[in-house]
Design a protein around this motif. Structure first.
Motif, PDB file in Angstrom:
ATOM      1  N   LEU A 308      -0.737   3.768 -14.426  1.00  0.00           N
ATOM      2  CA  LEU A 308      -1.921   2.729 -14.184  1.00  0.00           C
ATOM      3  C   LEU A 308      -2.285   2.332 -15.515  1.00  0.00           C
ATOM      4  O   LEU A 308      -3.073   1.105 -15.856  1.00  0.00           O
ATOM      5  CB  LEU A 308      -2.961   3.247 -13.425  1.00  0.00           C
ATOM      6  N   VAL A 320      -6.105  -3.671  -8.765  1.00  0.00           N
ATOM      7  CA  VAL A 320      -4.748  -3.115  -8.753  1.00  0.00           C
ATOM      8  C   VAL A 320      -4.777  -2.698  -7.123  1.00  0.00           C
ATOM      9  O   VAL A 320      -5.728  -2.480  -6.243  1.00  0.00           O
ATOM     10  CB  VAL A 320      -4.672  -1.767  -9.473  1.00  0.00           C
ATOM     11  N   ALA A 364      -7.631   4.776 -10.834  1.00  0.00           N
ATOM     12  CA  ALA A 364      -7.641   3.359 -11.248  1.00  0.00           C
ATOM     13  C   ALA A 364      -8.981   2.666 -11.568  1.00  0.00           C
ATOM     14  O   ALA A 364      -9.102   2.015 -12.653  1.00  0.00           O
ATOM     15  CB  ALA A 364      -7.280   2.714  -9.768  1.00  0.00           C
TER      16      ALA A 364
END
Length: 532
Positions: A308, A320, A364
């Protein structure tokens, strides 16, 4: 000759008469796809000048330093002139009926493409005062690009005069999208798609005003993307020739961005990830039980963090996609090491799945992303998901309604209507699929950020991707762009326009399949493009 062939022949002759018997002979129902918010028509025909040019008005804050608008204008000229040889000897044509170019006024100097960017525009052709120019007004350059796409559909080659014309002017169009997110998924894990093919898909998306390419890059079958932090990951690619370098991925993002399309990257975890272990076997629960990713191993999350981190340098979209679908946790139970770890943590199969998804979400978020997850995560532990989560519906109806009631955002892709690899999902079914079905409260309607058609790649490669996507994706594109009161009440009422758009795609080099066949089959028999 069959009765079907006779009918098509007669329809074809009628359609050709409408199209070619004179400069003012076009049907009053103007052929634009997707249908704009507002259209005002006149009764004049203007001719496109040989020196048709772009002018950025002096009052425009946007100066096109990056060349996005200029590139869009060049593409416009390419698509409207490529299908015929145009004659420009105008003779004694009324000078007020010669269109010399397009004036563009853009009120924002910011050309960053992000979620929620303003795509509205106003297009005025052959107006009083200065009839020799078309005018585009937009808040952003991306609204201007949408206006250029509309303009391109208004240009026709006249067989009598051999000139490029725009009919029914003065013409004024005011337009804006209904939904912010209008997506198409492609899958490069089940079959590798060459870079030129992905670019062609992006071009065709722009023609239909779709604005998100959901790139399902990796899956259990292959891992074709270069990840500098963990360079052995792409050992899971099918071959050395079926890989994407970082530079290639960045090129796809840039190519899409200059056409007003965001790229949503997907990292589907913890399932659908067997290919990861080709390069890093420690990610597998065991050599004989290879997915989902090992929930008990800190290395799993270290690797996700690295992936990531590398994603964030390439994929600049706000979101994402972290997958989370179809997770079979039996390997965790069958592997003694993981089973013991779960017992120590007080976890069972279900709560270990929850643990994995929520930990991946936090990673994330630490890289500045907001997260999209497939609906199984909501179905199993929706109240535990981060409040910024967007739930991606795919299994069926009624889920979006429950998601927005819970206060989360939603993307609609229900497989019974909007999965393009389901070849029996015809364009009429796609068109009539309403993302807001049974969602009537305005505050909840706003939480449905849009929808997406999905071209899963098990039986799609470079040979058939275009005809699998088109023209059915266009049906969803209108559903997602056009205001509800302007949508056709029945799909059959839109047949003429979507048929015209399908033929337009063919003229632009996009292999869109006939409307009358299921999925991506060949034409049934000889006949006009407009009636197949």
């Amino acid at each position: 000759m069959t009765w079907h062939a006779i009918f098509l022949c007669c329809c074809c002759m009628l359609h050709m008469l409408l199209l070619v018997t004179g400069s003012n002979s076009y049907p009053k129902n103007i052929n634009i796809w997707p249908m704009p918010e507002s259209v005002e028509l006149g009764n004049k025909t203007v001719v496109i000048s040989k020196d048709f040019n772009l002018k950025i008005d002096g009052t425009s804050k946007y100066k096109d330093k990056s060349g996005i608008l200029k590139d869009g204008f060049t593409r416009l000229l390419d698509v409207v002139t490529s299908n015929n040889v145009i004659e420009y000897n105008f003779g004694k044509v009324d000078q007020s009926l010669i269109l010399q170019g397009i004036h563009v006024v853009i009120s924002s100097e910011d050309d960053r493409l992000q979620y929620g960017v303003d795509e509205s525009y106003k297009l005025n052709i052959n107006p009083k005062g200065n009839p020799n120019y078309a005018y585009i007004e937009a808040v952003t350059v991306y609204g201007a690009l949408r206006a250029l796409q509309t303009f391109s559909q208004l240009c026709h080659f006249n067989l009598n005069s051999r000139k490029l014309i725009v009919s029914q002017t003065p013409l004024t169009i005011t337009d804006r999208p209904r939904f912010t997110y209008r997506g198409l998924l492609i899958d490069t894990a089940r079959h590798y798609q060459p870079l030129p093919m992905i670019k062609k898909v992006i071009d065709s998306m722009a023609y239909a005003k779709l604005n998100v390419l959901h790139w399902h890059i990796v899956d259990e079958q292959s891992f074709p993307l270069e990840i500098p932090s963990f360079p052995k990951l792409w050992n899971g690619a099918y071959s050395r020739h079926e890989r994407y370098t970082v530079a290639a991925a960045a090129e796809i993002v840039s190519y899409a961005q200059r056409r007003g399309i965001n790229v949503l990257a997907e990292l589907d975890v913890p399932g659908h990830a067997r290919s990861w272990g080709v390069g890093y076997p420690a990610l597998w629960p065991s050599k004989t039980c290879q997915e989902p990713l090992d929930v008990s191993n800190d290395f799993t999350f270290k690797l996700i963090d690295g992936v990531l981190s590398d994603f964030s340098k390439i994929f600049k979209y706000k979101f994402v996609h972290l997958g989370g679908d179809e997770v079979d946790t039996s390997c965790w139970v069958l592997t003694p090491r993981i089973r013991n770890w779960m017992k120590q943590k007080g976890l069972n199969e279900s709560t270990a799945y929850e643990y994995f998804v929520l930990k991946a979400q936090k990673i994330a978020l630490s890289h500045g992303y907001e997260v999209i997850n497939w609906e199984e995560t909501f179905n199993h532990f929706g109240n535990k998901l981060d409040k910024k989560t967007v739930v991606h519906n795919w299994l069926g109806g009624g889920v979006a309604e429950q998601v927005v009631k819970a206060g989360l955002r939603c993307i609609v892709s229900n497989q019974d209507k909007w999965y393009l690899d389901h070849l029996d999902n015809d364009w009429e079914m796609v068109y009539m699929n309403e993302p807001l079905v049974n969602i009537t409260i305005p505050e909840q309607q706003k939480l449905v950020i849009g929808g997406e058609v999905c071209a899963w790649g098990e039986r799609i490669d470079g040979s058939d991707i275009e005809q699998t996507i088109w023209p059915r994706a266009a049906a969803a594109a209108e559903r997602l762009w056009t205001a509800p009161d302007k949508l056709a009440k029945n799909a059959s009422d839109a047949t003429s326009r979507i048929s015209n758009f399908r033929c337009l795609l063919n003229q632009r080099g996009i292999a869109a399949a006939p409307l009358s066949v299921p999925g991506r089959a060949a034409p049934l028999e000889p006949g006009s493009c407009y009636f197949q």
